[in-house]
Each structure stands twice: as structure tokens, then as C-alpha cells.
Design a protein around this motif. Structure first.
Motif, short mmCIF file in Angstrom:
data_model
loop_
_atom_site.label_atom_id
_atom_site.label_comp_id
_atom_site.label_asym_id
_atom_site.label_seq_id
_atom_site.Cartn_x
_atom_site.Cartn_y
_atom_site.Cartn_z
N LEU A 131 0.88 -1.24 -0.05
CA LEU A 131 -0.13 0.09 -0.22
C LEU A 131 0.85 1.24 -0.06
CD1 LEU A 131 -3.06 -0.92 2.26
CD2 LEU A 131 -3.15 -0.65 0.09
N SER A 132 1.96 1.24 0.72
CA SER A 132 2.85 2.34 0.81
C SER A 132 3.53 2.51 -0.72
CB SER A 132 4.00 2.04 1.55
OG SER A 132 5.20 2.86 1.49
N TYR A 133 3.62 1.72 -1.44
CA TYR A 133 4.28 1.79 -2.84
C TYR A 133 3.15 2.28 -3.71
CZ TYR A 133 6.71 0.60 -7.09
OH TYR A 133 7.31 0.80 -8.34
N LEU A 138 0.87 6.59 -6.72
CA LEU A 138 -0.24 7.77 -6.90
C LEU A 138 0.25 9.21 -6.82
CD1 LEU A 138 -3.71 7.50 -5.16
CD2 LEU A 138 -2.56 9.55 -5.21
N ILE A 139 1.12 9.49 -6.01
CA ILE A 139 1.74 10.80 -5.67
C ILE A 139 2.61 10.99 -6.89
CG2 ILE A 139 3.28 12.22 -4.50
CD1 ILE A 139 2.35 10.67 -1.97
N VAL A 140 3.25 10.18 -7.42
CA VAL A 140 4.30 10.50 -8.67
C VAL A 140 3.50 10.78 -9.76
CG1 VAL A 140 5.94 9.49 -9.94
CG2 VAL A 140 6.09 9.41 -7.68
N TRP A 227 0.14 2.33 -14.63
CA TRP A 227 1.12 1.94 -15.39
C TRP A 227 2.41 1.82 -14.33
CZ3 TRP A 227 2.10 1.06 -20.81
CH2 TRP A 227 3.48 0.82 -21.03
N ASN A 228 2.63 2.57 -13.57
CA ASN A 228 3.75 2.48 -12.66
C ASN A 228 3.54 1.35 -11.65
OD1 ASN A 228 5.24 4.30 -13.98
ND2 ASN A 228 5.12 5.95 -12.37
N PHE A 229 2.30 1.44 -10.99
CA PHE A 229 2.08 0.40 -9.82
C PHE A 229 2.00 -0.71 -10.54
CE2 PHE A 229 -0.94 -1.72 -7.22
CZ PHE A 229 -0.36 -1.89 -6.07
N VAL A 230 1.21 -1.14 -11.51
CA VAL A 230 0.91 -2.57 -11.91
C VAL A 230 2.44 -2.98 -12.28
CG1 VAL A 230 -0.08 -3.99 -13.74
CG2 VAL A 230 -1.29 -2.11 -12.46
#
Length: 312
Positions: A131-133, A138-140, A227-230
Motif C-alpha cells: 500500500l505504501s508503494y 499515486l503521488i508521482v 502503469w507504474n504501480f502495476v
């Protein structure tokens, strides 16, 4: 002609506005990092993301007050149902594209699943870790879209637009310049190559298209986040050269680097370009179904319009 000030608009010219916002952003990041070091705050990714986001939002907000002379919400932001619905659509687009990239690579034998994130020993509960990642991504996704798409493109379109330069040509120049800046700023990432830099320039174009067509950042922000998270949080790829050791699926990357992107991640390979083209294709279908049409949104004719922030 005064190269610094547009006397008709009573403000700095667009190029200087962008330059000053970027310098202010860099200075704020440097200042926040000094504070973090003095307070001995642990250099976790979520903290660094919050630091960068704070600097990004504050620099754009100050720019709107001091030299842009417009509302902060004019940069493709809103708090209505339409904006968040488009955010959700963007999240689905990024998820679908990166999942397709994973399936293709796995089917071709280019990646090997070696384990799962929760199997790694850690003092932090795995759910908190992942969740932290997600929050970091999300922020980025939000602050990078605000700066590189929202702020820069709006101002660049204004700067190029004239009686001799059509809105379409001004928008095209704006996207090429902002995307080139976006790509070059990733050139110093770990494992970066000329191919990865060129591909990220194209990623900037891909992220700019929904903003140009809708006048809103919702879809672009959603694509960027998922895109980044997945890619890094769920499927184990490096994200622009940076791996996340706690990804849900642990993989070993194989295959030719020009195809897979290698240790930089899919953005540095042809598979990444395929994913971006897939997103654009689905978006084009979306515009036809929603009667947006593939044209520059009317809000760019005069910079920004209140209609961008209203449900349609």
C-alpha cells in the motif's frame, strides 16, 4: 517586442513562466531534502514521493499567483464526477496495457516467475509495504502530470499560438517540447539508455493526448499511476530503471533487451511502445463513443476555460 514581458497580457512570456516554475520546483525539492536530512527522516520511497509532490504542487501554485495570473484548477484539475470517472478510466487503461505486456512476455518465455512478495522476510507487514508503494506511485503520477502535462503544455500552447500558428500546430509543438523534457529528465535513471529516453519521450506524447483532447488531466493521471504501480508493485518489472523488491509477483527478466527493456523495465523496449500504442488505440475508441473527437479541446484556445472543470 519585449522578450520578457507580454504587455498585452501584463505578464511574463510563456517560456519564462515555465523556466521559473521549474527552477522554483528544483529549489523547493532541494530545500525539503535539507529539512528531511536535518530531521533524520528515513529515506523511504513514500517520503521522497511526498517531498517531490509537495514541491511540485507548491511551485505550480506559486506560479499561478506570481506570473501566470490564473486559477490553479485551470491546469486540467477538477473535483467533479466527470474528472474522477476519467481518472478511473485511465487507471483501467494502464492496468490493461501493463497486464498485456506481462502476458506477452510470459507466454514468449521472456520472464520467469520466481516467487511472491509476501514470501520475502521483512519487519513491515506486506499489506503495509504494498500500500505504501501504491501511495508513492499515486503521488508521482499526480505531480508529474500536473507539471509536465498540465502546467507546461497549457503555457507552451499559449506561447506558440498566434495568427500564423494554428491551435493544432501550437499544441503539437507544446507536446513535443514537454515530452522531450520529460524524457531527458529520465535519462539519468539507473540502467537508462538512448532507447529508454526516446521511449519515455513517446510516453510523454501518449500521456499528453488525453489531456489535449479532453482538457482534463484525469485520464493522464490515471494511466500514469496504474502503469507504474502495476508494472513495479504487482508484476515485478523495474519502473524506469528502479526495481521494487516487494512486488507481488517476483520475476527474472530474460529476452532481448530491445524487445523487453531489460533492467530498465518495459519502457526501454519495443514491448513498451506496443503498450503505449494499445492505450492510444483504446482512447481513440473512447473519444468516438463519447463524441469528444480527435481535436484539441476548446479550452486551449485561450489557455484554460471554466468548462473544463464542469460536468459535461
Amino acid at each position: 517586442m519585449n522578450i520578457f514581458v507580454n504587455h498585452e497580457e501584463q505578464r511574463l512570456r510563456a517560456g519564462w513562466r515555465i523556466f521559473l516554475q521549474f527552477i522554483l520546483f528544483v529549489l523547493l525539492v532541494f530545500g525539503f531534502m535539507l529539512v528531511r536530512n536535518v530531521l533524520s527522516i528515513a529515506p523511504l520511497k513514500i517520503y521522497d514521493a511526498l517531498l517531490m509532490c509537495s514541491a511540485g504542487i507548491l511551485s505550480v501554485w506559486i506560479a499561478t499567483r506570481l506570473w501566470d495570473k490564473r486559477a490553479f484548477s485551470d491546469y486540467g484539475l477538477a473535483s467533479n464526477r466527470l474528472w474522477f470517472r476519467e481518472l478511473g478510466f485511465g487507471l483501467l487503461l494502464g492496468l490493461a496495457a501493463m497486464s498485456l505486456i506481462f502476458v506477452i512476455q510470459w507466454s514468449a518465455g521472456w520472464i520467469e516467475i520466481t516467487g511472491y512478495g509476501w514470501e520475502r522476510s521483512s519487519t513491515i507487514p506486506y499489506l503495509v509495504w504494498i500500500l505504501s508503494y501504491f501511495m508513492a506511485m499515486l503521488i508521482v503520477g499526480f505531480y508529474e502530470e500536473l507539471i509536465f502535462r498540465g502546467y507546461q503544455i497549457i503555457n507552451l500552447v499559449e506561447g506558440f499560438r498566434s495568427e500564423r500558428v494554428s491551435l493544432f500546430k501550437a499544441a503539437l509543438l507544446a507536446v513535443l517540447i514537454s515530452s522531450t523534457i520529460f524524457g531527458l529528465l529520465h535519462a539519468g535513471n539507473p540502467n537508462a539508455t538512448i532507447i529508454s529516453t526516446v521511449n519515455i519521450v513517446f510516453a510523454g506524447v501518449m500521456l499528453a493526448v488525453p489531456f489535449l483532447v479532453t482538457g482534463r488531466l484525469g485520464i493522464s493521471v490515471g494511466i500514469h499511476i496504474s502503469w507504474n504501480f502495476v508494472q513495479g508493485g504487482l508484476l515485478g518489472f523495474a519502473v524506469s530503471g528502479t526495481p521494487f523488491r516487494g512486488s507481488l509477483v517476483q520475476i527474472r527478466q530474460g529476452g532481448e533487451k530491445y524487445l523487453t527493456g531489460g533492467s530498465f523495465g518495459p519502457e526501454a523496449g519495443l514491448i513498451g511502445i506496443f503498450g503505449m500504442l494499445f492505450i492510444l488505440a483504446i482512447f481513440f475508441v473512447y473519444t468516438r463513443r463519447n463524441s469528444e473527437g480527435l481535436k484539441v479541446h476548446s479550452s486551449f484556445k485561450n489557455g484554460a476555460s471554466k468548462s473544463v472543470n464542469q460536468d459535461e
